[in-house]
Design an enzyme around this catalytic site. Sequence first.
Site, PDB file in Angstrom:
ATOM      1  N   ASN A 170       0.879  -1.174   0.000  1.00 57.24           N
ATOM      2  CA  ASN A 170       0.000   0.000   0.000  1.00 57.24           C
ATOM      3  C   ASN A 170       0.915   1.221   0.000  1.00 57.24           C
ATOM      4  OD1 ASN A 170      -1.843   2.029   0.436  1.00 57.24           O
ATOM      5  ND2 ASN A 170      -2.105   1.582   2.627  1.00 57.24           N
ATOM      6  N   LYS A 225       0.093   4.301  -0.209  1.00 59.03           N
ATOM      7  CA  LYS A 225      -0.540   5.495   0.395  1.00 59.03           C
ATOM      8  C   LYS A 225      -0.334   6.699  -0.541  1.00 59.03           C
ATOM      9  CE  LYS A 225       0.646   3.558   4.862  1.00 59.03           C
ATOM     10  NZ  LYS A 225       0.273   3.639   6.237  1.00 59.03           N
ATOM     11  N   HIS A 265      -9.442   1.628   4.611  1.00 59.80           N
ATOM     12  CA  HIS A 265      -8.159   1.750   5.323  1.00 59.80           C
ATOM     13  C   HIS A 265      -8.345   2.721   6.491  1.00 59.80           C
ATOM     14  CE1 HIS A 265      -4.011   2.689   6.254  1.00 59.80           C
ATOM     15  NE2 HIS A 265      -3.683   1.572   5.614  1.00 59.80           N
ATOM     16  N   GLU A 308      -5.790  -4.677  10.487  1.00 67.14           N
ATOM     17  CA  GLU A 308      -4.692  -3.743  10.729  1.00 67.14           C
ATOM     18  C   GLU A 308      -4.971  -2.930  11.998  1.00 67.14           C
ATOM     19  OE1 GLU A 308      -2.560  -2.708   6.801  1.00 67.14           O
ATOM     20  OE2 GLU A 308      -4.277  -1.398   6.985  1.00 67.14           O
ATOM     21  N   SER A 345       3.148  -2.306  10.277  1.00 64.05           N
ATOM     22  CA  SER A 345       4.605  -2.341  10.462  1.00 64.05           C
ATOM     23  C   SER A 345       5.224  -3.697  10.117  1.00 64.05           C
ATOM     24  CB  SER A 345       4.970  -1.930  11.894  1.00 64.05           C
ATOM     25  OG  SER A 345       4.580  -0.589  12.128  1.00 64.05           O
ATOM     26  N   GLY A 357       2.664  -1.270   4.185  1.00 61.44           N
ATOM     27  CA  GLY A 357       2.840   0.120   3.775  1.00 61.44           C
ATOM     28  C   GLY A 357       4.308   0.436   3.526  1.00 61.44           C
TER      29      GLY A 357
HETATM   30  C1  PEP Z   1      -0.710   0.123   5.707  1.00 59.68           C
HETATM   31  O1  PEP Z   1      -0.515   1.117   5.055  1.00 59.68           O
HETATM   32  O2  PEP Z   1      -1.754  -0.508   5.562  1.00 59.68           O
HETATM   33  C2  PEP Z   1       0.309  -0.322   6.661  1.00 59.68           C
HETATM   34  C3  PEP Z   1       0.115  -1.421   7.322  1.00 59.68           C
HETATM   35  O3  PEP Z   1       1.419   0.482   6.789  1.00 59.68           O
HETATM   36  P1  PEP Z   1       2.809   0.090   7.514  1.00 59.68           P
HETATM   37  O4  PEP Z   1       3.211  -1.257   6.961  1.00 59.68           O
HETATM   38  O5  PEP Z   1       3.757   1.170   7.118  1.00 59.68           O
HETATM   39  O6  PEP Z   1       2.556   0.032   8.979  1.00 59.68           O
END
Ligand code: PEP
Length: 254
Positions: A9, A11, A98, A170, A216, A237
Amino acid sequence: MRRKLLLGNWKMNKTPSEALEFCNAAKEMGLAKLARANKVDMGVCVPAVDLQVVKKSLKNSLIVGAENCHWLDHGAYTGEVSIPMLKELNIGWCLIGHSERREYDNETSEKCNLKIKALLANGLVPVYCCGESEATYDAGNTKSFVEEQIIAGFKDLSEEEAAKVVIAYEPIWAIGTGKNASEEIAEDICGFIRKVLKKLYGAKVANKIRILYGGSVKPASVKGYLSQKDIDGALVGGASLDVNSYKQLLTAIL
Ligand code: PEP
């Protein structure tokens, strides 16, 4: 047997030329071939303005998804992207709900439900995101909170439709914070989500639905999550932005 799924993702990152650079590097690395040979579905969800260039470059080698869509086909909704627009670019997947959109754009589970239904009616795969805030987690209310999100997001979906949805659990406190949920916490909630789906649709359908963990996830931690019974993949992400770490997410689980 549920196939493993690794979804990036991006973003609000990468201009079209930066996106193309990523795709060229991914192609040079033979990433799609490696994923396919190991029966892993892999892809990226990218900003709307990158969709065309990324899809043109990757074709059907990797999944290309949008990060959001509207549930209506057209109308006076400035700044929105419709499903017919995605279809014309051959985009087959879309993130829905999200936590960043829930927080900053008033995306409710009811709106998510409209979007999920519209995507399914058009043959696209919705990746429905759910997850609790730190305060909800600390209060011990994660399961009831997530159950409500699942029930509202799946409202009025038939068994056949439900089986096509991908869920991403998440926890908000783990997204972009480096404070990832332990494998045990992630499995506990993903297993719970599958139980909720069993209650709604029966075991046969619930066992078909892929559930991802997100928050993460890094190359060093991805294998631990995917070794859990109810975790079928990851939504990633930060670690999906650099093509080398994106590749490492794959090689780590082979
Ligand atoms: C996300 O954008 O859905 C996400 C889990 O971000 P990150 O992996 O940076 O925590």
